[in-house]
Design a protein around this motif. Structure first.
Motif, PDB file in Angstrom:
ATOM      1  N   LEU A  73       0.833  -1.204   0.000  1.00 30.90           N
ATOM      2  CA  LEU A  73       0.000   0.000   0.000  1.00 30.90           C
ATOM      3  C   LEU A  73       0.869   1.256   0.000  1.00 30.90           C
ATOM      4  O   LEU A  73       0.638   2.194  -0.768  1.00 30.90           O
ATOM      5  CB  LEU A  73      -0.933   0.000   1.209  1.00 30.90           C
ATOM      6  N   LEU A  74       1.888   1.280   0.840  1.00 27.17           N
ATOM      7  CA  LEU A  74       2.756   2.448   0.914  1.00 27.17           C
ATOM      8  C   LEU A  74       3.550   2.638  -0.380  1.00 27.17           C
ATOM      9  O   LEU A  74       3.799   3.761  -0.813  1.00 27.17           O
ATOM     10  CB  LEU A  74       3.679   2.359   2.118  1.00 27.17           C
ATOM     11  N   LYS A  75       3.930   1.548  -1.038  1.00 26.21           N
ATOM     12  CA  LYS A  75       4.612   1.656  -2.334  1.00 26.21           C
ATOM     13  C   LYS A  75       3.669   2.245  -3.373  1.00 26.21           C
ATOM     14  O   LYS A  75       4.078   3.052  -4.205  1.00 26.21           O
ATOM     15  CB  LYS A  75       5.136   0.295  -2.789  1.00 26.21           C
ATOM     16  N   ALA A  80       2.279   6.806  -6.746  1.00 25.45           N
ATOM     17  CA  ALA A  80       1.255   7.722  -7.260  1.00 25.45           C
ATOM     18  C   ALA A  80       1.611   9.182  -6.988  1.00 25.45           C
ATOM     19  O   ALA A  80       1.285  10.060  -7.784  1.00 25.45           O
ATOM     20  CB  ALA A  80      -0.101   7.391  -6.647  1.00 25.45           C
ATOM     21  N   LEU A  81       2.288   9.452  -5.888  1.00 23.01           N
ATOM     22  CA  LEU A  81       2.514  10.828  -5.472  1.00 23.01           C
ATOM     23  C   LEU A  81       3.921  11.354  -5.745  1.00 23.01           C
ATOM     24  O   LEU A  81       4.196  12.522  -5.517  1.00 23.01           O
ATOM     25  CB  LEU A  81       2.194  10.970  -3.983  1.00 23.01           C
ATOM     26  N   HIS A 106      10.258   3.268   1.360  1.00 22.99           N
ATOM     27  CA  HIS A 106       9.796   4.536   0.806  1.00 22.99           C
ATOM     28  C   HIS A 106       9.569   5.619   1.859  1.00 22.99           C
ATOM     29  O   HIS A 106       9.514   6.793   1.528  1.00 22.99           O
ATOM     30  CB  HIS A 106       8.490   4.340   0.021  1.00 22.99           C
ATOM     31  N   TYR A 107       9.409   5.239   3.113  1.00 24.75           N
ATOM     32  CA  TYR A 107       9.069   6.196   4.155  1.00 24.75           C
ATOM     33  C   TYR A 107       9.888   5.947   5.406  1.00 24.75           C
ATOM     34  O   TYR A 107      10.305   4.833   5.682  1.00 24.75           O
ATOM     35  CB  TYR A 107       7.582   6.092   4.522  1.00 24.75           C
ATOM     36  N   GLN A 108      10.059   7.017   6.168  1.00 27.42           N
ATOM     37  CA  GLN A 108      10.652   6.921   7.497  1.00 27.42           C
ATOM     38  C   GLN A 108       9.564   7.238   8.519  1.00 27.42           C
ATOM     39  O   GLN A 108       8.762   8.154   8.303  1.00 27.42           O
ATOM     40  CB  GLN A 108      11.777   7.939   7.668  1.00 27.42           C
ATOM     41  N   VAL A 109       9.564   6.492   9.612  1.00 29.52           N
ATOM     42  CA  VAL A 109       8.616   6.781  10.686  1.00 29.52           C
ATOM     43  C   VAL A 109       9.162   7.957  11.477  1.00 29.52           C
ATOM     44  O   VAL A 109      10.234   7.881  12.060  1.00 29.52           O
ATOM     45  CB  VAL A 109       8.412   5.553  11.604  1.00 29.52           C
ATOM     46  N   MET A 122       3.313   8.323  11.802  1.00 24.51           N
ATOM     47  CA  MET A 122       3.488   9.524  11.005  1.00 24.51           C
ATOM     48  C   MET A 122       4.693   9.273  10.104  1.00 24.51           C
ATOM     49  O   MET A 122       5.823   9.107  10.591  1.00 24.51           O
ATOM     50  CB  MET A 122       3.723  10.738  11.901  1.00 24.51           C
ATOM     51  N   LEU A 123       4.445   9.211   8.816  1.00 25.45           N
ATOM     52  CA  LEU A 123       5.476   8.815   7.855  1.00 25.45           C
ATOM     53  C   LEU A 123       5.829   9.969   6.936  1.00 25.45           C
ATOM     54  O   LEU A 123       4.966  10.733   6.501  1.00 25.45           O
ATOM     55  CB  LEU A 123       4.972   7.648   7.001  1.00 25.45           C
ATOM     56  N   GLU A 124       7.119  10.035   6.614  1.00 24.73           N
ATOM     57  CA  GLU A 124       7.606  11.060   5.706  1.00 24.73           C
ATOM     58  C   GLU A 124       8.468  10.372   4.657  1.00 24.73           C
ATOM     59  O   GLU A 124       9.215   9.450   4.965  1.00 24.73           O
ATOM     60  CB  GLU A 124       8.433  12.059   6.509  1.00 24.73           C
ATOM     61  N   GLY A 125       8.330  10.811   3.415  1.00 24.96           N
ATOM     62  CA  GLY A 125       9.109  10.210   2.330  1.00 24.96           C
ATOM     63  C   GLY A 125      10.588  10.386   2.549  1.00 24.96           C
ATOM     64  O   GLY A 125      11.054  11.423   3.028  1.00 24.96           O
TER      65      GLY A 125
END
Length: 127
Positions: A73-75, A80-81, A106-109, A122-125
């Protein structure tokens, strides 16, 4: 929170469940919100493919507790973004027993917020 987001742009609600979307519609009605949003009844992976190329700054994901596809899902969200919204923020609700590794590559917590049996990541690219 929805009212604050509506002041800054379009809010999209999505669920595969018609019943859940009925609750969203009822809550929007109770808050007297009648514009600035779209309601979709679609598979989340298909929805993010449709949204590819649109600017989206904030995503809140609340999959079922038994959902086993967090990384997929996160991929899909990241793919998409990536072009229009490289600095987007994702809040992912997970069961408290799910670890931080669901963010994949793809993300860091940035923060983990406990809320009963759920935790919000809370995730940031990653750059």
């Amino acid at each position: 929170m929805t009212q604050q987001l509506l002041k800054h742009g379009l809010v999209l609600f999505n669920d595969r469940s018609r019943k859940a979307l009925g609750t969203v519609e009822a809550n929007l009605g109770k808050c007297r919100i009648d514009s600035g949003f779209q309601i979709h009844q679609a598979d989340v992976f298909l929805l993010f493919r449709r949204l590819a190329g649109r600017r989206i700054d904030f995503v809140f994901l609340d999959p079922p507790y038994r959902f086993a596809l967090h990384e997929k899902l996160l991929k899909a969200v990241a793919s998409a973004l990536a072009q229009q919204s490289p600095q987007h923020l994702v809040l992912l609700e997970v069961h408290k027993k799910v670890g931080n590794d669901v963010a994949g590559t793809h993300y860091q917590v940035r923060r983990r917020i406990p809320a009963g049996d759920s935790h919000i990541l809370m995730l940031e690219g990653e750059n």
